[in-house]
Design a protein around this motif. Sequence first.
Motif, PDB file in Angstrom:
ATOM      1  N   SER A  33       0.830  -1.198   0.000  1.00  0.00           N
ATOM      2  CA  SER A  33       0.000   0.000   0.000  1.00  0.00           C
ATOM      3  C   SER A  33       0.868   1.252   0.000  1.00  0.00           C
ATOM      4  O   SER A  33       1.911   1.311   0.617  1.00  0.00           O
ATOM      5  CB  SER A  33      -0.900  -0.007   1.242  1.00  0.00           C
ATOM      6  OG  SER A  33      -1.544   1.234   1.373  1.00  0.00           O
ATOM      7  N   ASP A 591      -5.916  -0.707   5.021  1.00  0.00           N
ATOM      8  CA  ASP A 591      -5.920  -0.630   3.563  1.00  0.00           C
ATOM      9  C   ASP A 591      -6.461  -1.948   3.027  1.00  0.00           C
ATOM     10  O   ASP A 591      -5.769  -2.972   3.087  1.00  0.00           O
ATOM     11  CB  ASP A 591      -4.506  -0.395   3.026  1.00  0.00           C
ATOM     12  CG  ASP A 591      -3.983   0.983   3.374  1.00  0.00           C
ATOM     13  OD1 ASP A 591      -4.706   1.735   4.038  1.00  0.00           O
ATOM     14  OD2 ASP A 591      -2.840   1.288   2.997  1.00  0.00           O
ATOM     15  N   ARG A 597      -9.560   2.124   1.340  1.00  0.00           N
ATOM     16  CA  ARG A 597      -9.185   2.184   2.741  1.00  0.00           C
ATOM     17  C   ARG A 597     -10.430   2.250   3.614  1.00  0.00           C
ATOM     18  O   ARG A 597     -11.416   2.898   3.258  1.00  0.00           O
ATOM     19  CB  ARG A 597      -8.293   3.401   3.014  1.00  0.00           C
ATOM     20  CG  ARG A 597      -6.965   3.321   2.280  1.00  0.00           C
ATOM     21  CD  ARG A 597      -6.409   4.678   1.956  1.00  0.00           C
ATOM     22  NE  ARG A 597      -5.332   4.550   0.984  1.00  0.00           N
ATOM     23  CZ  ARG A 597      -4.875   5.552   0.246  1.00  0.00           C
ATOM     24  NH1 ARG A 597      -5.411   6.746   0.355  1.00  0.00           N
ATOM     25  NH2 ARG A 597      -3.894   5.359  -0.610  1.00  0.00           N
TER      26      ARG A 597
END
Length: 672
Positions: A33, A591, A597
Motif C-alpha cells: 500500500s 488498507d 481504505r
Amino acid sequence: MNNDLNLTSKRIPPILISLVLAVAPAHWAHADSDLAALDLSLEELMQVVVTSVTKKEQTLHKTAAAAFVIQAEEIRRSGASNIPEALRLAPGVQVSALGNNKWAVSIRGQADRFSNKLLVLVDGRSVYNPVFSGVLWEALDIPLENIARIEVIRGPGAAVWGANAVNGVINIITSSPSQNLGGKVVLAAGSELRGYTLARYGWNLDPDTSVQIHAKAHDYDVSQSVTGGKGADDWRNQSAGFKLESLKEAGSLQLQGGVYNSRAGDELTMISAPPANTLVRATQEMSGSHLLARWDDKASTTRQNSFQVSLEQSSYKHVILTEQHFTLDLQYKQRLGLGDHHDVLWGLDYRHISDRIDSSPLLIVSDRKRNTAQYSIFLQDEIVLQPDLWSLSMGARLEHNNYIGAVLQPNLRLMWTPDKQNSVWLSLARAVRTPSRSERGAAINVQADPVGVPPFVPPFVVQFLNNQLQEEKLDALDLGWRFQINPTTSVDLAAFLYRYDQLRGAANAAPTLILPAGYLLFQTQENNANSGRAHGLEAALDWRPKPDWRLQANYSWLNLAVQTADLPGQTPSGYADTSPAHQFSLRSSLDLTRKVRWDAWMRYVSEIKRYAIPAYTTLDMRLAWQPEKDLEVSLVGQNLLDSAHPEFGNQFIQSTLNEVQRGFYVKADWKF
C-alpha cells in the motif's frame, strides 16, 4: 443514571461487531500500500519532532512530558470535519459538543464551554481570548488539510508558555508551503455538514522561497434540541489566508496571515424586565484577522536567535455582549549551547491588548474600554547528567500583568533513557491562571426565579459580581513511561497528581428588595476560596499487526475532587463534576487494497454528573477510494450507534441544549 449506563452497555456488542467488520478483510490487504502514514515504522514515529514542550525541537522519545502528536494523515483518516473533533484523537483530552457549533474542550478536567486552563496556539501564536481566558472554537477556522500536526501536551506548560498553560497546551502547526505545491480542491456535502469547500494553491517564488494561499467555507445544519425539534445551532464560516516560507543560509523567514468571518446560530434564555426569562434567538457574529512574522537565524552551531511579532484584531457581536479587541504580541528567544552538557534557552515576551466591551442585560462591565499589558522573561537549561542516559531540565518564567502583578512559574523535568526502546520521565511544575477581563470588573445576571408566587414570594434575580478574583494556582507532579515493546507495538503511559489552590468560587449575600420593580436581588461575590485535588492515568497503545493495518487505543481515567470552601453562603463550585471519569478510544486504519481504505473509530465516554449527561458510545466509519493518485473520494458516517445523544450542559450562558446527531458526508479531494 444507572438505566442509562445499562443502555450504554447494551450498545457494546454492536460496536464490537462493527469493529470486527472493519478489520475482518485484513487478509485481503496488499502489503505494498502507498499510504504514507502506515509506511512509517513505530521507530520512526518515536523520532517525530515536537516543539511545544520546551520551545525547541526534540524527539518524542526524549520529551519529558505527556506529549501526543496527531499527524495530518490521522486527522484525514479519522473523518473529523473540524478541529475539536480532531482533538478527540489524543488521550486525556475531553471534547464535548453542545451541538453543531459549540464545544467544551479541556485537558484533565474542569471542562466548560469557556474552559480557562488550556492554552491553545497556532504555529506558536496564542489564540487566547481576553474576555474569558479561553478559546472560541467556532472562530478557529483553520482548514484541516493545512495542518501538519497537532501537538497536545497534557500537563502544565507555564514555565515555557506563561500563565493559562495550566492543565495543558495545544499547538496547531500548519504545513510548510513547500509541501503543498500545486493546486488542491476539496468538496464535501452531507446531512450535518451541508457543505464544505477548500481551494488552495502553492508555488515557488525562488529556489529558497515558497508561498501558498487558500480560501475555505463551510455550512453546518442545525442539530436536534434535547426537548425535540430543530435546534438553532447552524454554523457558517468563511476564511482565507496565506503562508510564505523562505529558507536561506543565514536563517529562515516565515510570514503568514488570514481573515475569517463566522456566523453561529444560538437560542438562549435572557433576563428581561420586570424580571422574567425570555427565550431569544440570535446569531453570534465573529470576524477577525491576524498577521505573523518570524525570523530564525543560524548565528552559529552553538547560538540561535528567534524573533516573532504577531498582530490580531477581532470582533464579536451577540446579544450577550459586543466586544472588539486588538493584540500585539512580541517574542524573542535565544538558544545557547554551553559546552557538552548545557543547552540553554531564554527569552522575552510582551503582549498588549486593547479592547472595548458593550454591556448587555446578561453581562455588565465596569470599564467599557481597557488596555492591559503582560511581559515576562523565561530561562530553561537542559543539563546532560550522563550522555544518552540521564538529562535534567530546569527552568522558570517570571511574568507580570495588570491584574495580579508578578508571578513565578518554575518547572523541573528529569528524563531517563536506558535504551532506544524505553524512556521514563518525571516533571514537577507550578502554573497559574490569571483572571480574565470579565472576572476583574463585570457582573453576570442569572435569572433564578422568573415568576415567583405573588403576593407571597416575589421573583428574584441572582447576580454574580466579578471584580476581586486573583490567580488560580496549580502544583503538579507528572510522570510517564514510553515503551516500544517490539517493532510493531508501543505503549505510552502517563500519571499525574495535582493540587489546585485559590480556585474560583462564590458566596451569596443577603437579598435586597429592588423597588419599584418588586424583586429580590441576590448578589453573589466571587472569590478564590475553593481548592481541588486531581489524579489520573492515561494510556495509549499503537499496534501494527500488518504493514497496512494499524490499531490505536487510548484510555483516560480522571479523579477530580473540588472542595467548596466552608464560608457563609458559599455556593457549590462550578468546576466540580464537569468531566467524565473514564474515556476510551479505539481506532482501526486498514488498507483493503492499494486504492480502498477503511477506517473505524469507537469512543466511550462515561457520565458527566453535573449536567446529568449519561455515558455514551459513538462509532464513526470512513470508506475511501483513490481511483487516481491525485484524487480521493470518501464516505464518512459519524455517531452511527444512535440517532442523537447529549454530551454537555450550560453554566452561565443558558443556551438551549442540543444533541449530537447521526450524520454522514461525502468528500472529494483533488490535487493538480
